[in-house]
Design a protein around this motif. Structure first.
Motif, PDB file in Angstrom:
ATOM      1  N   GLY A   1       0.782  -1.227   0.000  1.00 27.80           N
ATOM      2  CA  GLY A   1       0.000   0.000   0.000  1.00 27.80           C
ATOM      3  C   GLY A   1       0.818   1.282   0.000  1.00 27.80           C
ATOM      4  O   GLY A   1       0.275   2.357   0.259  1.00 27.80           O
TER       5      GLY A   1
ATOM      6  N   THR B   1      -3.946   8.221  -2.567  1.00 22.85           N
ATOM      7  CA  THR B   1      -4.613   7.200  -3.377  1.00 22.85           C
ATOM      8  C   THR B   1      -6.030   7.669  -3.661  1.00 22.85           C
ATOM      9  O   THR B   1      -6.587   8.493  -2.925  1.00 22.85           O
ATOM     10  N   GLN B   2      -6.566   7.162  -4.749  1.00 21.43           N
ATOM     11  CA  GLN B   2      -7.984   7.369  -5.029  1.00 21.43           C
ATOM     12  C   GLN B   2      -8.459   6.226  -5.902  1.00 21.43           C
ATOM     13  O   GLN B   2      -7.662   5.542  -6.531  1.00 21.43           O
ATOM     14  N   LYS B   3      -9.761   6.026  -5.896  1.00 20.82           N
ATOM     15  CA  LYS B   3     -10.338   4.929  -6.680  1.00 20.82           C
ATOM     16  C   LYS B   3     -10.594   5.408  -8.099  1.00 20.82           C
ATOM     17  O   LYS B   3     -11.112   6.492  -8.316  1.00 20.82           O
ATOM     18  N   GLU B   4     -10.196   4.557  -9.042  1.00 20.08           N
ATOM     19  CA  GLU B   4     -10.491   4.777 -10.455  1.00 20.08           C
ATOM     20  C   GLU B   4     -11.053   3.476 -10.997  1.00 20.08           C
ATOM     21  O   GLU B   4     -10.397   2.442 -10.904  1.00 20.08           O
ATOM     22  N   ASN B   5     -12.251   3.536 -11.540  1.00 22.75           N
ATOM     23  CA  ASN B   5     -12.923   2.333 -12.049  1.00 22.75           C
ATOM     24  C   ASN B   5     -12.973   1.233 -10.992  1.00 22.75           C
ATOM     25  O   ASN B   5     -12.731   0.060 -11.283  1.00 22.75           O
ATOM     26  N   GLY B   6     -13.206   1.630  -9.748  1.00 20.64           N
ATOM     27  CA  GLY B   6     -13.332   0.666  -8.661  1.00 20.64           C
ATOM     28  C   GLY B   6     -12.022   0.105  -8.144  1.00 20.64           C
ATOM     29  O   GLY B   6     -12.012  -0.775  -7.299  1.00 20.64           O
ATOM     30  N   GLN B   7     -10.892   0.612  -8.659  1.00 27.18           N
ATOM     31  CA  GLN B   7      -9.584   0.112  -8.242  1.00 27.18           C
ATOM     32  C   GLN B   7      -8.784   1.248  -7.597  1.00 27.18           C
ATOM     33  O   GLN B   7      -8.746   2.364  -8.106  1.00 27.18           O
ATOM     34  N   LYS B   8      -8.133   0.937  -6.478  1.00 30.61           N
ATOM     35  CA  LYS B   8      -7.321   1.919  -5.766  1.00 30.61           C
ATOM     36  C   LYS B   8      -6.019   2.157  -6.527  1.00 30.61           C
ATOM     37  O   LYS B   8      -5.322   1.212  -6.890  1.00 30.61           O
ATOM     38  N   LYS B   9      -5.691   3.434  -6.789  1.00 31.17           N
ATOM     39  CA  LYS B   9      -4.481   3.793  -7.542  1.00 31.17           C
ATOM     40  C   LYS B   9      -3.697   4.840  -6.766  1.00 31.17           C
ATOM     41  O   LYS B   9      -4.254   5.602  -5.989  1.00 31.17           O
TER      42      LYS B   9
END
Length: 155
Positions: free
Chosen positions: A18, A95-103
């Motif tokens: 993470g 971090t932030q979610k993009e298309n339901g995935q953490k990036k």
């Protein structure tokens, strides 16, 4: 004197643990090359989370480096050893979610630039060894190893 550009957002990697990280990467082909080097806020080598073993990864990703605000990123390009450098300071990691995935992402500000043989601002002395490392990596033909990191701690 470090405030020279508007902050921008860059994508980063999210490690298995993470952590927000970037790869030290780069190398040279015949007459051109590039490098990305990460530098601690005090100008010293950062500790890598992972180093790819030397081998088939020429001019690629060599060391994954966890980032912290205050660290620097040096992006270097060269053509026939005529160098261009961009120096960024990391302001924030998140971090932030993009298309339901953490990036992972970083907010950076470009604080210096070297083009046409001169620096936009005087280069901080603490970054000079990292600039030399970036130049070495960008001119190493088919570079296969990290040049400006400390080994990760043994587990």
């Amino acid at each position: 004197m470090e405030k020279t550009s508007t902050p921008t957002i860059m994508p980063a990697y999210l490690t298995k643990r993470g952590l927000i990280a970037l790869w030290e990467r780069g190398g040279s082909m015949s007459t051109s090359g590039s490098a990305t080097i990460i530098v601690q806020d005090d100008g010293k080598r950062p500790c890598a989370a992972y180093i790819n073993p030397p081998g088939p990864i020429s001019n690629g990703e060599h060391a994954l480096v966890p980032l912290r605000p205050g660290f620097y990123i040096i992006k270097t390009k060269q053509e026939d050893e005529a160098f261009e450098h961009e120096v960024y300071k990391i302001l924030k990691t998140f971090t932030q979610k993009e298309n339901g995935q953490k990036k992972g992402f970083i907010q950076v500000r470009q604080i210096n630039r070297f083009t046409n043989g001169k620096w936009q601002n005087q280069l901080a002395q603490k970054l000079s060894s990292a600039i030399k490392a970036a130049e070495r990596k960008a001119t190493t033909y088919l570079c296969r190893a990290a040049v400006f990191v400390k080994e990760p701690p043994s587990r």
